[in-house]
Design an enzyme around this catalytic site. Structure first.
Site, PDB file in Angstrom:
ATOM      1  N   ASN A 192       5.181 -68.852 -14.906  1.00 53.47           N
ATOM      2  CA  ASN A 192       6.626 -68.433 -15.053  1.00 53.47           C
ATOM      3  C   ASN A 192       7.315 -67.564 -16.084  1.00 53.47           C
ATOM      4  O   ASN A 192       6.276 -67.010 -16.384  1.00 53.47           O
ATOM      5  CB  ASN A 192       6.782 -69.437 -15.736  1.00 53.47           C
ATOM      6  CG  ASN A 192       8.152 -70.113 -16.190  1.00 53.47           C
ATOM      7  OD1 ASN A 192       9.279 -70.705 -15.080  1.00 53.47           O
ATOM      8  ND2 ASN A 192       9.021 -70.334 -17.326  1.00 53.47           N
ATOM      9  N   GLY A 208       7.762 -71.709 -11.982  1.00 52.45           N
ATOM     10  CA  GLY A 208       9.356 -71.697 -12.076  1.00 52.45           C
ATOM     11  C   GLY A 208       9.924 -72.438 -12.787  1.00 52.45           C
ATOM     12  O   GLY A 208      11.365 -72.767 -12.443  1.00 52.45           O
ATOM     13  N   GLN A 249      11.515 -80.137  -8.721  1.00 55.84           N
ATOM     14  CA  GLN A 249      13.561 -80.483  -9.829  1.00 55.84           C
ATOM     15  C   GLN A 249      14.405 -79.878  -8.888  1.00 55.84           C
ATOM     16  O   GLN A 249      15.177 -79.985 -10.203  1.00 55.84           O
ATOM     17  CB  GLN A 249      12.901 -79.818 -11.515  1.00 55.84           C
ATOM     18  CG  GLN A 249      12.198 -80.221 -11.845  1.00 55.84           C
ATOM     19  CD  GLN A 249      11.665 -79.675 -13.540  1.00 55.84           C
ATOM     20  OE1 GLN A 249      11.140 -78.656 -13.457  1.00 55.84           O
ATOM     21  NE2 GLN A 249      12.904 -80.953 -14.735  1.00 55.84           N
ATOM     22  N   ASN A 250      14.054 -78.940  -8.266  1.00 56.27           N
ATOM     23  CA  ASN A 250      15.492 -78.373  -7.577  1.00 56.27           C
ATOM     24  C   ASN A 250      15.727 -79.497  -6.792  1.00 56.27           C
ATOM     25  O   ASN A 250      15.261 -80.573  -6.009  1.00 56.27           O
ATOM     26  CB  ASN A 250      15.046 -77.309  -7.125  1.00 56.27           C
ATOM     27  CG  ASN A 250      14.357 -76.590  -7.920  1.00 56.27           C
ATOM     28  OD1 ASN A 250      14.692 -75.905  -9.133  1.00 56.27           O
ATOM     29  ND2 ASN A 250      13.274 -75.233  -7.364  1.00 56.27           N
ATOM     30  N   SER A 254      10.854 -74.109 -17.297  1.00 59.04           N
ATOM     31  CA  SER A 254      10.890 -73.793 -18.356  1.00 59.04           C
ATOM     32  C   SER A 254       9.779 -75.267 -18.926  1.00 59.04           C
ATOM     33  O   SER A 254       9.860 -75.658 -20.371  1.00 59.04           O
ATOM     34  CB  SER A 254      11.701 -74.212 -18.860  1.00 59.04           C
ATOM     35  OG  SER A 254      12.728 -74.875 -18.616  1.00 59.04           O
ATOM     36  N   CYS A 276      35.693 -91.618   0.285  1.00 54.62           N
ATOM     37  CA  CYS A 276      35.065 -91.872   1.995  1.00 54.62           C
ATOM     38  C   CYS A 276      36.093 -91.951   2.629  1.00 54.62           C
ATOM     39  O   CYS A 276      37.543 -92.339   2.681  1.00 54.62           O
ATOM     40  CB  CYS A 276      33.927 -92.553   1.006  1.00 54.62           C
ATOM     41  SG  CYS A 276      33.175 -93.498   2.936  1.00 54.62           S
ATOM     42  N   ASP A 328      18.218 -77.870  -3.958  1.00 55.67           N
ATOM     43  CA  ASP A 328      18.665 -77.315  -3.187  1.00 55.67           C
ATOM     44  C   ASP A 328      18.119 -77.701  -2.264  1.00 55.67           C
ATOM     45  O   ASP A 328      18.592 -76.880  -0.812  1.00 55.67           O
ATOM     46  CB  ASP A 328      18.580 -75.208  -3.746  1.00 55.67           C
ATOM     47  CG  ASP A 328      17.133 -75.408  -3.774  1.00 55.67           C
ATOM     48  OD1 ASP A 328      16.057 -75.497  -3.291  1.00 55.67           O
ATOM     49  OD2 ASP A 328      16.880 -74.647  -5.496  1.00 55.67           O
ATOM     50  N   HIS A 332      15.079 -84.804  -8.743  1.00 58.34           N
ATOM     51  CA  HIS A 332      16.066 -85.296  -9.535  1.00 58.34           C
ATOM     52  C   HIS A 332      17.361 -84.946  -8.604  1.00 58.34           C
ATOM     53  O   HIS A 332      18.067 -84.934  -8.112  1.00 58.34           O
ATOM     54  CB  HIS A 332      16.707 -83.671 -10.073  1.00 58.34           C
ATOM     55  CG  HIS A 332      16.339 -83.520 -11.283  1.00 58.34           C
ATOM     56  ND1 HIS A 332      16.008 -82.075 -12.199  1.00 58.34           N
ATOM     57  CD2 HIS A 332      15.141 -84.485 -12.070  1.00 58.34           C
ATOM     58  CE1 HIS A 332      14.956 -82.730 -13.213  1.00 58.34           C
ATOM     59  NE2 HIS A 332      15.278 -83.865 -13.068  1.00 58.34           N
TER      60      HIS A 332
HETATM   61  P1  NAD Z   1      15.302 -73.915 -15.608  1.00 57.04           P
HETATM   62  O1  NAD Z   1      15.941 -73.401 -15.863  1.00 57.04           O
HETATM   63  O2  NAD Z   1      15.135 -74.502 -17.649  1.00 57.04           O
HETATM   64  O3  NAD Z   1      14.553 -73.214 -16.084  1.00 57.04           O
HETATM   65  C1  NAD Z   1      13.313 -72.252 -15.179  1.00 57.04           C
HETATM   66  C2  NAD Z   1      12.050 -70.946 -15.384  1.00 57.04           C
HETATM   67  O4  NAD Z   1      12.416 -70.404 -14.694  1.00 57.04           O
HETATM   68  C3  NAD Z   1      12.977 -70.256 -16.894  1.00 57.04           C
HETATM   69  O5  NAD Z   1      11.912 -70.773 -18.078  1.00 57.04           O
HETATM   70  C4  NAD Z   1      12.352 -68.785 -16.589  1.00 57.04           C
HETATM   71  O6  NAD Z   1      11.936 -68.004 -17.773  1.00 57.04           O
HETATM   72  C5  NAD Z   1      11.624 -69.525 -14.930  1.00 57.04           C
HETATM   73  N1  NAD Z   1      12.023 -68.549 -13.888  1.00 57.04           N
HETATM   74  C6  NAD Z   1      13.626 -67.866 -13.508  1.00 57.04           C
HETATM   75  N2  NAD Z   1      13.485 -66.624 -12.546  1.00 57.04           N
HETATM   76  C7  NAD Z   1      11.869 -66.632 -12.430  1.00 57.04           C
HETATM   77  C8  NAD Z   1      10.857 -66.373 -11.376  1.00 57.04           C
HETATM   78  N3  NAD Z   1      11.659 -65.685  -9.864  1.00 57.04           N
HETATM   79  N4  NAD Z   1       9.700 -66.729 -11.075  1.00 57.04           N
HETATM   80  C9  NAD Z   1       9.278 -67.300 -12.120  1.00 57.04           C
HETATM   81  N5  NAD Z   1       9.575 -67.667 -13.336  1.00 57.04           N
HETATM   82  C10 NAD Z   1      10.790 -68.008 -13.303  1.00 57.04           C
HETATM   83  O7  NAD Z   1      14.163 -75.165 -15.191  1.00 57.04           O
HETATM   84  P2  NAD Z   1      14.174 -76.149 -14.672  1.00 57.04           P
HETATM   85  O8  NAD Z   1      12.535 -76.451 -15.778  1.00 57.04           O
HETATM   86  O9  NAD Z   1      13.714 -76.717 -13.374  1.00 57.04           O
HETATM   87  O10 NAD Z   1      15.563 -77.377 -15.542  1.00 57.04           O
HETATM   88  C11 NAD Z   1      15.349 -78.417 -14.923  1.00 57.04           C
HETATM   89  C12 NAD Z   1      16.638 -78.559 -14.310  1.00 57.04           C
HETATM   90  O11 NAD Z   1      17.646 -77.672 -13.426  1.00 57.04           O
HETATM   91  C13 NAD Z   1      16.219 -79.183 -13.214  1.00 57.04           C
HETATM   92  O12 NAD Z   1      17.417 -80.041 -13.523  1.00 57.04           O
HETATM   93  C14 NAD Z   1      17.502 -79.037 -11.915  1.00 57.04           C
HETATM   94  O13 NAD Z   1      17.719 -80.442 -11.217  1.00 57.04           O
HETATM   95  C15 NAD Z   1      18.015 -78.249 -12.607  1.00 57.04           C
HETATM   96  N6  NAD Z   1      17.979 -76.646 -11.196  1.00 57.04           N
HETATM   97  C16 NAD Z   1      18.266 -77.008 -10.206  1.00 57.04           C
HETATM   98  C17 NAD Z   1      17.645 -75.319  -9.482  1.00 57.04           C
HETATM   99  C18 NAD Z   1      17.832 -75.762  -8.120  1.00 57.04           C
HETATM  100  O14 NAD Z   1      18.539 -76.514  -7.347  1.00 57.04           O
HETATM  101  N7  NAD Z   1      17.827 -74.702  -7.056  1.00 57.04           N
HETATM  102  C19 NAD Z   1      18.529 -74.692 -10.367  1.00 57.04           C
HETATM  103  C20 NAD Z   1      19.736 -74.948 -11.882  1.00 57.04           C
HETATM  104  C21 NAD Z   1      19.037 -75.422 -11.783  1.00 57.04           C
HETATM  105 ZN    ZN Z   2      32.518 -95.646   1.785  1.00 61.38          ZN
END
Ligand code: NAD
Ligand code: ZN
Length: 243
Positions: A217, A191, A102-103, A193, A152, A105, A120
């Site tokens: 998590n 990691g 879902q990340n 929710s 652009c 990055d 995403h």
């Molecule tokens: P979320 O933010 O809803 O939940 C993150 C979960 O990770 C929490 O429940 C928390 O308890 C847990 N957590 C935090 N640090 C941790 C660790 N070190 N080890 C284990 N668990 C840990 O995230 P989600 O469920 O991925 O929500 C989805 C949305 O967040 C998506 O739309 C995604 O695109 C976006 N998102 C992405 C990034 C990224 O790309 N790094 C950052 C922020 C949000």
């Molecule tokens: Zn263009």
């Protein structure tokens, strides 16, 4: 070694087609804030303004200011953490079938992971809505320094490669994720929710088709009760201990 960590090691040893499903918590130790929870990004930036497709189409300066002040500097600085490298190691062992993330990055790929399904989208690709030209984050940042919102070279408007609220997920990624969830023998949530759909439907698909389900998590998730193992802890610490 903790009993529960020992049983995770055993499950991984016995599995041959593992899906790792990663969420924002997986990248937290790379310095990227999660969205929800204490210190989460959404407590600072209201997603209905800064990351909503309808607002973006009316006035994209909210998003681009968020990109300039928060997203770009944070992701530019972030490096893969031991959890990302543990999954690369698992892939090299032949046991890892797919990473579904879902990340946005791009850190899995930076660590050397292949076969990543990005549900995403990616913040590393910025597209022109008129001619389709793709810009890197650095290129978009440079354009942004010149004018806001950035344009652009053809004069068209730019859009981030991330899926904003109110936008459908990329169908090919969702289809691939569903197939992987259906065909795996072990599904590990790392990691997340598990409250964002349809992403969060994947663990149920896996479980329904006979896979074991492991959730790592920090906080509890709505799927803990159907999981075979739940570990409330840091994904990078646990994975580097186990793999
Ligand atoms: P979320 O933010 O809803 O939940 C993150 C979960 O990770 C929490 O429940 C928390 O308890 C847990 N957590 C935090 N640090 C941790 C660790 N070190 N080890 C284990 N668990 C840990 O995230 P989600 O469920 O991925 O929500 C989805 C949305 O967040 C998506 O739309 C995604 O695109 C976006 N998102 C992405 C990034 C990224 O790309 N790094 C950052 C922020 C949000
Ligand atoms: Zn263009």
């Amino acid at each position: 070694m903790d009993e529960v960590v020992k049983s995770l090691k055993k499950i991984i040893n016995e599995s041959n087609k593992i899906v790792a499903f990663t969420g924002a918590g997986f990248s937290a130790e790379s310095g990227i804030s999660t969205f929800r929870g204490a210190g989460g990004l959404w407590s600072k930036y209201d997603p209905n303004i800064y990351a909503n497709i309808n607002v973006f189409l009316q006035d994209s300066t909210y998003y681009w200011n968020f990109f300039k002040d928060e997203r770009y500097p944070v992701i530019k600085k972030a490096k893969p953490n031991p959890g990302h490298y543990a999954l690369v190691k698992l892939e090299k062992s032949g046991k890892l079938y797919r990473v579904i993330t879902q990340n946005i990055d791009g850190l899995h790929q930076e660590a050397g992971q292949t076969g990543v399904i990005e549900l995403h989208g990616s913040t590393r690709k910025i597209n022109c809505l008129s001619c389709g030209k793709v810009y890197s984050m650095d290129e978009a940042y440079k354009l942004l320094e010149k004018e806001l919102p950035p344009k652009c070279s053809c004069g068209g408007n730019l859009k981030p490669g991330t899926i904003l609220f109110g936008e459908p997920l990329p169908q090919d990624a969702v289809d691939m994720a569903k197939i992987a969830s259906k065909n795996c023998d072990l599904f590990i949530v790392l990691g997340s929710s598990l409250v964002v759909f349809p992403a969060a439907s994947m663990p149920r698909i896996a479980k329904k088709n006979g896979a074991k389900l492991v959730i790592i998590n920090i906080d509890p998730t709505p799927f803990d009760e159907i999981a075979d193992i739940v570990i409330n802890g840091s994904t990078s610490k646990i994975l580097s201990e186990v793999i």
